[in-house]
Design a protein around this motif. Structure first.
Motif, mmCIF file in Angstrom:
data_model
loop_
_atom_site.group_PDB
_atom_site.id
_atom_site.type_symbol
_atom_site.label_atom_id
_atom_site.label_comp_id
_atom_site.label_asym_id
_atom_site.label_seq_id
_atom_site.Cartn_x
_atom_site.Cartn_y
_atom_site.Cartn_z
ATOM 1 N N ASN A 1 0.679 -1.142 -0.043
ATOM 2 C CA ASN A 1 0.126 0.170 -0.034
ATOM 3 C C ASN A 1 0.850 1.311 -0.073
ATOM 4 N N PHE A 2 1.966 1.261 -0.690
ATOM 5 C CA PHE A 2 2.591 2.460 -0.984
ATOM 6 C C PHE A 2 2.061 3.146 -2.198
ATOM 7 N N ASP A 3 1.948 4.573 -2.230
ATOM 8 C CA ASP A 3 1.476 5.110 -2.989
ATOM 9 C C ASP A 3 2.484 5.302 -4.390
ATOM 10 N N THR A 4 2.039 5.964 -5.381
ATOM 11 C CA THR A 4 2.888 6.171 -6.911
ATOM 12 C C THR A 4 4.027 6.895 -6.650
ATOM 13 N N ALA A 5 3.786 7.909 -5.892
ATOM 14 C CA ALA A 5 5.057 8.713 -5.635
ATOM 15 C C ALA A 5 6.321 8.095 -4.749
ATOM 16 N N ARG A 6 5.436 7.563 -3.908
ATOM 17 C CA ARG A 6 6.644 7.107 -2.611
ATOM 18 C C ARG A 6 7.274 5.431 -3.114
ATOM 19 N N ALA A 7 6.347 5.054 -3.974
ATOM 20 C CA ALA A 7 6.846 3.758 -4.521
ATOM 21 C C ALA A 7 7.991 4.100 -5.642
ATOM 22 N N ASP A 8 7.902 5.113 -6.341
ATOM 23 C CA ASP A 8 8.783 5.538 -7.253
ATOM 24 C C ASP A 8 10.027 6.074 -6.537
ATOM 25 N N GLU A 9 9.828 6.817 -5.584
ATOM 26 C CA GLU A 9 10.891 7.368 -4.821
ATOM 27 C C GLU A 9 11.744 6.117 -4.016
ATOM 28 N N VAL A 10 11.192 5.141 -3.677
ATOM 29 C CA VAL A 10 11.708 4.146 -2.919
ATOM 30 C C VAL A 10 12.490 3.311 -3.736
ATOM 31 N N ASN B 1 1.087 1.537 -12.578
ATOM 32 C CA ASN B 1 1.321 0.756 -13.868
ATOM 33 C C ASN B 1 2.848 1.162 -14.333
ATOM 34 N N ASP B 2 3.005 2.472 -14.588
ATOM 35 C CA ASP B 2 4.188 2.990 -15.037
ATOM 36 C C ASP B 2 5.562 2.771 -14.040
ATOM 37 N N VAL B 3 5.188 2.987 -12.753
ATOM 38 C CA VAL B 3 6.303 2.762 -11.738
ATOM 39 C C VAL B 3 6.676 1.302 -11.705
ATOM 40 N N CYS B 4 5.744 0.419 -11.878
ATOM 41 C CA CYS B 4 6.099 -0.980 -12.152
ATOM 42 C C CYS B 4 6.707 -1.218 -13.186
ATOM 43 N N GLU B 5 6.550 -0.869 -14.336
ATOM 44 C CA GLU B 5 7.274 -0.972 -15.605
ATOM 45 C C GLU B 5 8.513 -0.682 -15.347
ATOM 46 N N LYS B 6 8.631 0.878 -15.035
ATOM 47 C CA LYS B 6 10.136 1.486 -14.934
ATOM 48 C C LYS B 6 10.987 0.955 -13.918
ATOM 49 N N HIS B 7 10.409 0.269 -12.914
ATOM 50 C CA HIS B 7 11.611 -0.482 -11.887
ATOM 51 C C HIS B 7 11.326 -1.877 -11.847
ATOM 52 N N ASP B 8 10.654 -2.637 -12.867
ATOM 53 C CA ASP B 8 10.586 -4.035 -12.982
ATOM 54 C C ASP B 8 9.885 -4.505 -11.537
ATOM 55 N N ARG C 1 -9.619 -12.624 -14.066
ATOM 56 C CA ARG C 1 -9.011 -12.605 -15.330
ATOM 57 C C ARG C 1 -8.749 -11.110 -16.002
ATOM 58 N N TRP C 2 -9.613 -10.231 -15.606
ATOM 59 C CA TRP C 2 -9.368 -8.945 -16.229
ATOM 60 C C TRP C 2 -8.231 -8.102 -15.456
ATOM 61 N N VAL C 3 -7.944 -8.664 -14.272
ATOM 62 C CA VAL C 3 -6.961 -7.977 -13.355
ATOM 63 C C VAL C 3 -5.768 -8.644 -14.051
ATOM 64 N N LEU C 4 -5.668 -9.928 -14.061
ATOM 65 C CA LEU C 4 -4.411 -10.599 -14.498
ATOM 66 C C LEU C 4 -3.872 -10.284 -16.007
ATOM 67 N N GLU C 5 -4.875 -9.770 -16.755
ATOM 68 C CA GLU C 5 -4.511 -9.328 -18.196
ATOM 69 C C GLU C 5 -3.548 -8.224 -18.159
ATOM 70 N N HIS C 6 -3.504 -7.324 -17.001
ATOM 71 C CA HIS C 6 -2.869 -6.285 -17.065
ATOM 72 C C HIS C 6 -1.361 -6.792 -16.717
ATOM 73 N N PRO C 7 -0.239 -6.539 -17.714
ATOM 74 C CA PRO C 7 1.026 -7.157 -17.682
ATOM 75 C C PRO C 7 1.703 -6.594 -16.285
ATOM 76 N N PHE C 8 1.373 -5.396 -15.654
ATOM 77 C CA PHE C 8 2.118 -5.254 -14.581
ATOM 78 C C PHE C 8 1.769 -5.890 -13.314
ATOM 79 N N VAL C 9 0.704 -6.731 -13.402
ATOM 80 C CA VAL C 9 0.396 -7.577 -12.295
ATOM 81 C C VAL C 9 0.955 -8.834 -12.506
ATOM 82 N N GLY C 10 1.671 -9.101 -11.160
ATOM 83 C CA GLY C 10 2.351 -10.417 -11.030
ATOM 84 C C GLY C 10 1.353 -11.536 -10.704
ATOM 85 N N ALA C 11 0.493 -11.163 -9.482
ATOM 86 C CA ALA C 11 -0.248 -12.101 -9.012
ATOM 87 C C ALA C 11 -1.543 -11.517 -8.440
#
Length: 338
Positions: A150-159, A187-194, A271-281
Motif C-alpha cells: 500500500n505504497f502510493d505511486t510517488a513513494r513507490a517510485d521514490e523508494v 502501472n508506469d512505476v511497475c514497468e519503470k522499476h521492474d 481474469r480482467w486484473v491478471l491480463e494487465h502485464p504489470f500485475v504479477g499475481a
C-alpha cells in the motif's frame, strides 16, 4: 518471465499467479475453523498448485509455520508476510531486525520468502531508513525478497529510485474492475522499476461473484456482510457508482462468463486484473477449512478475454466514477492513511 499461470518475482522466484490470502484468519467475523482444519486446507491448496500464501493477520504466521515445519525444504510453499508500522518509532537496525526475527520465529523459517513493508506516516521519512535496514537483512539471508504494501505511486517510485534496481520486487495494492487506481501511474512505476503488483480486493470481498447477481442492495451494517464486504460496498456506493450500476456490471460479467463455457463472474473479474502485464499475481482471500474455491479459481486460466469482452466491461466503467476515484479516495493506499 511471465506466463498465463506463473510469473517471476525478483530475479529467480517462479510463482503461481493466484495466491491464497490469509487475512480472514484475523477474526471470527469470516467464520472460524480449527487450526487442524486450516492446516489441512493449506495442504489441499498446495496439492492443487496453489503454492503461495500471504498475510500476517491474527494467527496466520503461526498456522503457516505449523504447516511447513515438517515439510522438506524443497516442498515448502512460498510464504509472504508483512511488517506494518502504524506508530512512530526509532528506526534502528536492531528494531527492524527484531521485527523480522519475530515473523521468522512465527513462520518457523530461517528466511522469509517475501517481506512486505507498510509505513503509515509519509511525513516521517524514516521509511527509507527502515527499508535500507531490511535490505541489509536480505543480504544476510533473513529475507529472500523485499516488497512494499500500500505504497502510493510517488513513494513507490521514490523508494525504488533511492534503493536502486532490484531492491523492491513488488507492491501489494488494491486493484479490481471497481478500483482501477493503479492504472493512473502505479502501472508506469511497475514497468519503470521492474516491480510487480500483487493485487488484492479483486473480488471486492466476494461482491464480484455470482452470489450477488440479482440481489437487492444490502444494508451496510447488515449481519449478512463480512468486514471485507462492508468495506467494498462502501466504496461501490460512495465512490464508484450505484447499486443499480453494480448490478449492470454483474450482468455484463455474467454474459461474458457465459461465452466462456464453465466460467463464473469471479473468474472474469480475476481474469480482467491478471491480463494487465504489470500485475504479477492476485491474492484471493480464503476461509480455510470452511469454504474452498480452488477448483473455480482454476478456470481463470481456461480462457482469455476477447476484445468484445473488454469493450463491454469498459462501457460499464465509463458510466461509473472509477476514473475519478484517484481524486476522491486518493492514490493507492490513501484509504489506510486517513
Amino acid at each position: 518471465m511471465q506466463t498465463d499461470t506463473h510469473f517471476t518475482l525478483g530475479p529467480a522466484t517462479t510463482l503461481p499467479r493466484i495466491w491464497t490470502g490469509l487475512w480472514q484468519l484475523s477474526s471470527n467475523a469470516w467464520g472460524s475453523a480449527t487450526a487442524q482444519r486450516v492446516r489441512d486446507a493449506m495442504a489441499a491448496y498446495v496439492d492443487r498448485g496453489y503454492t503461495a500464501f500471504a498475510d500476517h493477520y491474527g494467527p496466520a504466521e503461526e498456522l503457516f509455520g505449523q504447516f511447513i515445519k515438517n515439510l522438506p525444504e524443497g516442498e515448502r510453499p512460498f510464504g509472504a508476510t508483512k511488517w506494518a508500522v502504524f506508530q512512530p518509532m526509532a528506526v534502528t537496525f536492531e528494531a527492524v531486525e527484531a521485527a523480522v526475527d519475530k515473523s521468522r520465529v512465527r513462520m518457523q523459517t530461517q528466511r522469509i520468502d517475501l517481506l512486505q513493508f507498510f509505513w503509515q506516516n509519509y511525513q516521517d521519512r524514516q521509511y527509507i531508513t527502515a527499508l535500507e535496514h531490511l535490505l541489509q537483512l536480505r543480504l544476510s539471508g533473513k529475507i529472500r525478497n523485499l516488497g512494499l504494501c500500500n505504497f502510493d505511486t510517488a513513494r513507490a517510485d521514490e523508494v525504488c529510485t533511492v534503493l536502486g534496481p532490484g531492491s523492491i520486487v513488488s507492491n501489494q495494492i488494491q486493484f479490481s474492475i471497481i478500483d482501477v487506481r493503479p492504472l493512473h501511474g502505479m502501472n508506469d512505476v511497475c514497468e519503470k522499476h521492474d516491480m510487480k503488483l500483487l493485487a488484492y480486493g479483486v473480488l471486492c470481498g466476494g461482491l464480484l461473484t455470482d452470489n450477488w447477481l440479482g440481489k437487492s442492495e444490502p444494508e451496510l451494517y447488515s449481519s449478512g456482510l463480512n468486514p471485507s464486504q462492508r468495506k467494498y460496498l462502501d466504496v461501490i456506493l460512495k465512490a464508484w457508482g450505484t447499486w443499480e450500476l453494480f448490478q449492470a456490471l454483474l450482468r455484463t460479467l455474467r454474459d461474458i462468463a457465459d461465452r466462456h463455457a464453465g466460467a463464473s463472474i469471479a473468474n472474469v473479474a480475476v481474469r480482467w486484473v491478471l491480463e494487465h502485464p504489470f500485475v504479477g499475481a492476485v491474492i484471493i482471500g480464503a476461509r480455510l477449512g470452511l469454504t474452498d474455491y480452488a477448483e473455480d479459481n482454476n478456470r481463470v486460466f481456461s480462457f482469455a478475454l476477447t476484445e468484445r469482452d473488454k469493450t463491454e466491461i469498459e462501457a460499464i466503467l465509463r458510466q461509473s466514477k472509477s476514473a475519478s476515484m484517484i481524486m476522491t479516495i486518493g492514490d493507492c493506499g490513501a484509504e489506510y492513511r486517513g
